[in-house]
Structures are given as structure tokens and as C-alpha cells.
Design a protein around this motif. Structure first.
Motif, PDB file in Angstrom:
ATOM      1  N   MET A 148      43.913  40.675  37.654  1.00 30.55           N
ATOM      2  CA  MET A 148      44.402  40.481  39.169  1.00 30.55           C
ATOM      3  C   MET A 148      45.440  39.436  39.294  1.00 30.55           C
ATOM      4  O   MET A 148      45.213  38.317  39.032  1.00 30.55           O
ATOM      5  N   ASP A 149      46.633  39.615  39.992  1.00 30.93           N
ATOM      6  CA  ASP A 149      47.492  38.557  40.070  1.00 30.93           C
ATOM      7  C   ASP A 149      47.146  37.934  41.516  1.00 30.93           C
ATOM      8  O   ASP A 149      46.932  38.624  42.352  1.00 30.93           O
ATOM      9  N   HIS A 150      47.234  36.442  41.140  1.00 25.42           N
ATOM     10  CA  HIS A 150      46.959  35.799  42.565  1.00 25.42           C
ATOM     11  C   HIS A 150      48.564  34.977  42.923  1.00 25.42           C
ATOM     12  O   HIS A 150      49.099  34.499  41.995  1.00 25.42           O
ATOM     13  N   ALA A 151      48.801  35.243  44.199  1.00 22.85           N
ATOM     14  CA  ALA A 151      49.720  34.354  44.496  1.00 22.85           C
ATOM     15  C   ALA A 151      49.584  33.028  44.694  1.00 22.85           C
ATOM     16  O   ALA A 151      48.238  32.271  44.334  1.00 22.85           O
ATOM     17  N   LYS A 178      40.772  33.127  35.545  1.00 22.71           N
ATOM     18  CA  LYS A 178      41.286  34.431  35.655  1.00 22.71           C
ATOM     19  C   LYS A 178      42.665  34.497  36.058  1.00 22.71           C
ATOM     20  O   LYS A 178      43.620  35.054  35.841  1.00 22.71           O
ATOM     21  N   ALA A 179      42.895  33.394  37.089  1.00 19.54           N
ATOM     22  CA  ALA A 179      44.208  33.412  37.966  1.00 19.54           C
ATOM     23  C   ALA A 179      45.162  32.864  37.065  1.00 19.54           C
ATOM     24  O   ALA A 179      46.560  33.041  37.186  1.00 19.54           O
ATOM     25  N   LYS A 180      44.885  32.277  35.870  1.00 21.08           N
ATOM     26  CA  LYS A 180      45.800  31.443  34.846  1.00 21.08           C
ATOM     27  C   LYS A 180      46.366  32.679  33.848  1.00 21.08           C
ATOM     28  O   LYS A 180      47.194  32.147  33.062  1.00 21.08           O
ATOM     29  N   GLN A 181      45.434  33.710  33.772  1.00 22.08           N
ATOM     30  CA  GLN A 181      45.761  34.728  32.570  1.00 22.08           C
ATOM     31  C   GLN A 181      47.032  35.701  32.987  1.00 22.08           C
ATOM     32  O   GLN A 181      47.446  35.720  33.967  1.00 22.08           O
TER      33      GLN A 181
END
Length: 64
Positions: free
Chosen positions: A1-4, A61-64
Motif C-alpha cells: 500500500m502506498d502512503h502519502a 512498509k511505507a518505504k517499500q
């Protein structure tokens, strides 16, 4: 999941705050003589530690 970016920054800010709370609770509980307060502070240490683990998972996970 992509995070802003703002979401990642908010999680980092919450992690910094919880780290501060954890440090304070760990440091101050040795100075507390009231058993109820000491129990509350120990519970806070447990909860903060768990929450920091969750924040760490989110950030990794946000850095992936």
C-alpha cells in the motif's frame, strides 16, 4: 500500500511522541512510591512498546 508523504510524517511524529512517553514512564516509575501509579506507568510502558512496534511496521512498509 502506498502512503502519502503527510501520512508517513504523521506516523513518524506519533512514533517520536510515543518514544518520549516511553522514556519518561521508564525513567519516572523508579521514583514513584504509589503502587497504583506504578502499575499504570508499567502498563503504559507495555502499550507504548507495542505501539512503537506497530509504527515501525507501518514505516518499514511505507518505504517499500
Amino acid at each position: 500500500m502506498d502512503h502519502a508523504l503527510h501520512e508517513v510524517l504523521e506516523v513518524q511524529e506519533m512514533a517520536a511522541f510515543k518514544t518520549n512517553c516511553l522514556t519518561k514512564s521508564k525513567t519516572m516509575r523508579v521514583l514513584v512510591s504509589d503502587e497504583k501509579l506504578k502499575t499504570i506507568m508499567e502498563k503504559d510502558v507495555e502499550i507504548s512498546t507495542r505501539q512503537l512496534g506497530e509504527f515501525s511496521d507501518i514505516l518499514s512498509k511505507a518505504k517499500q
